[in-house]
Write an enzyme that holds these catalytic residues in place. Structure first.
Site, short mmCIF file in Angstrom:
data_model
loop_
_atom_site.label_atom_id
_atom_site.label_comp_id
_atom_site.label_asym_id
_atom_site.label_seq_id
_atom_site.Cartn_x
_atom_site.Cartn_y
_atom_site.Cartn_z
N ASP A 39 27.27 18.79 0.16
CA ASP A 39 26.81 19.21 1.49
C ASP A 39 27.56 20.42 2.05
O ASP A 39 26.95 21.40 2.47
CB ASP A 39 26.81 18.04 2.48
CG ASP A 39 28.20 17.49 2.79
OD1 ASP A 39 29.10 17.58 1.93
OD2 ASP A 39 28.38 16.96 3.90
N ASN A 42 26.96 23.49 -0.14
CA ASN A 42 25.64 24.06 0.13
C ASN A 42 25.68 24.95 1.37
O ASN A 42 25.10 26.05 1.39
CB ASN A 42 24.62 22.95 0.35
CG ASN A 42 24.51 21.98 -0.81
OD1 ASN A 42 24.94 22.28 -1.92
ND2 ASN A 42 23.96 20.81 -0.56
N TYR A 96 25.37 12.81 -9.10
CA TYR A 96 24.29 12.07 -8.45
C TYR A 96 22.96 12.45 -9.07
O TYR A 96 22.78 13.56 -9.60
CB TYR A 96 24.27 12.31 -6.94
CG TYR A 96 23.80 13.67 -6.46
CD1 TYR A 96 22.46 13.92 -6.16
CD2 TYR A 96 24.71 14.71 -6.28
CE1 TYR A 96 22.03 15.15 -5.70
CE2 TYR A 96 24.30 15.95 -5.82
CZ TYR A 96 22.97 16.16 -5.53
OH TYR A 96 22.54 17.41 -5.08
N TRP A 111 27.45 8.44 -8.68
CA TRP A 111 28.55 7.99 -9.52
C TRP A 111 29.74 8.89 -9.18
O TRP A 111 29.88 9.99 -9.70
CB TRP A 111 28.20 8.12 -11.00
CG TRP A 111 27.06 7.24 -11.42
CD1 TRP A 111 27.13 5.99 -11.96
CD2 TRP A 111 25.65 7.56 -11.34
NE1 TRP A 111 25.87 5.51 -12.23
CE2 TRP A 111 24.94 6.45 -11.85
CE3 TRP A 111 24.93 8.67 -10.90
CZ2 TRP A 111 23.55 6.42 -11.94
CZ3 TRP A 111 23.55 8.64 -10.96
CH2 TRP A 111 22.88 7.53 -11.46
N ARG A 177 26.64 8.72 6.01
CA ARG A 177 26.06 7.99 4.88
C ARG A 177 26.69 6.59 4.88
O ARG A 177 27.85 6.43 4.49
CB ARG A 177 26.34 8.70 3.57
CG ARG A 177 25.76 10.11 3.47
CD ARG A 177 24.24 10.09 3.39
NE ARG A 177 23.69 11.43 3.23
CZ ARG A 177 23.35 12.23 4.22
NH1 ARG A 177 23.52 11.82 5.48
NH2 ARG A 177 22.84 13.43 4.01
N GLY A 237 15.23 17.14 13.03
CA GLY A 237 14.10 17.28 12.13
C GLY A 237 13.16 18.39 12.58
O GLY A 237 13.58 19.51 12.87
N ALA A 266 18.34 20.61 3.77
CA ALA A 266 17.74 21.20 4.96
C ALA A 266 18.81 21.45 6.03
O ALA A 266 18.93 22.55 6.57
CB ALA A 266 16.65 20.28 5.51
N ASP A 268 22.09 21.43 5.57
CA ASP A 268 23.17 22.27 5.04
C ASP A 268 22.82 23.75 5.16
O ASP A 268 23.66 24.58 5.55
CB ASP A 268 23.44 21.93 3.58
CG ASP A 268 23.74 20.46 3.35
OD1 ASP A 268 24.21 19.80 4.30
OD2 ASP A 268 23.50 19.97 2.24
#
Length: 320
Positions: A39, A42, A96, A111, A177, A237, A266, A268
């Protein structure tokens, strides 16, 4: 020339290549495409691509394995500074896998048990902190905090306090998360430490809805009044973006994207373009516009990091 440091984790990305898999008749296997993403990284990449004159640097740890070497080469190709990407003798990058549905929504599997980035703090000596303190901005996220080994977090907070005292602008994106935290209470404690030290916050309404049960941008704003942000950008959003700076509210209407392919990165890409614009002395309305355009372009492509030439050509047409 401005120097921006981003702190966090870069991972090996494996994603289902829809174009290649659409031509396969064998549904028992899938063709995966390998890339690198994370993240805060990015954000740094999209900041650098949008404003090439700015210096973006990554602060993290990788290993000595082939993936780590390829990752460092990738960072250099994107002109991201690697002076503070340390190499562990016994750890490797996390990994991932991602799949997207027909609406562009994502499913992840991770992972990262042996991720070198989890143990980055012991590499950050007082000498390193002194060099980071010469920068203009330090950016981290809720994922950055969650990744760090819990016993090392006091070292992180000590470092952050030193950077703030040195006049570095501290920027935080909650990027919550749930699976990365032992309890919601643990995440709240760490996030609120981050808020208390941050000059700029870039939360999404979805972060607050998951963690605090707060469902609207206005409620997020009310919650954030207990902190002393210079700038607060609330992402929601496709809904309106709210920004608060020096007592003034800014509202920006997002033009919905009709061809959503993959919503990865999006937020990031928005962060990168927005922060780059603000460092580049653009006003808030202009920064919100270019950030929204960058995010809108990114979600029309597969993967966290979209093709460089296509993004650069697009963004050059949007800049004044």
């Amino acid at each position: 020339m401005s120097n921006i440091y981003v702190f966090g984790e870069c991972m090996i990305e494996l994603r289902v290549d829809k174009a290649l898999n659409s031509s396969q008749n064998d549904t028992s296997s899938k063709i995966l495409k390998q890339a690198f993403a994370g993240d805060v990284l990015n954000t740094a990449i999209y900041l650098k691509r949008t404003f090439p004159a700015l210096n973006a640097h990554f602060v993290s740890a990788v290993g000595h394995d082939k993936f780590s070497v390829d990752m460092l080469n990738f960072l250099k190709e994107e002109h991201i500074g690697c002076d503070f990407v340390f190499q562990s003798d016994n750890k490797i990058p996390g990994l991932y896998a991602i799949e997207t549905d027909e609406t562009g929504e994502r499913t992840f599997n991770y992972w990262r048990e042996n991720s070198a980035a989890k143990e980055v703090m012991p590499f950050i000596t007082q000498d390193v902190i002194g060099k980071l303190a010469e920068g203009d901005m330090f950016f981290f996220s809720g994922i950055s905090l969650a990744v760090i080994t819990a016993s090392d977090r006091p070292l992180f907070w000590k470092m952050l306090a030193q950077l703030k005292s040195a006049g570095v602008s501290i920027v935080f994106d909650p990027n919550y998360r749930a699976r990365m935290w032992e309890t919601p209470e643990q995440a709240k404690e760490q996030f609120e430490k981050a808020f208390s030290l941050s000059d700029i916050a870039l939360p999404g309404v979805d972060d607050f809805q998951q963690l605090y049960g707060i469902k609207t941008a206005d409620e997020v704003y009310n919650f954030c009044q207990q902190f002393n942000f210079e700038e607060l950008v609330i992402k929601n959003g496709e809904a309106e973006i709210l920004c608060y700076h020096q007592g003034k509210q800014y509202q920006f209407s997002v033009i919905p994207v009709t061809n959503v392919v993959d919503t990865t990165s999006a937020g990031d890409s928005f962060n990168g373009a927005y922060l780059g614009a603000r460092i580049n002395k653009q006003d808030i309305d202009s920064a919100l516009k270019i950030a929204s355009q960058a995010a809108g372009f990114v979600i029309q492509h597969q993967g966290a990091i979209v093709p460089k030439v296509a993004f650069t050509q697009f963004i050059e047409k949007q800049l004044p």
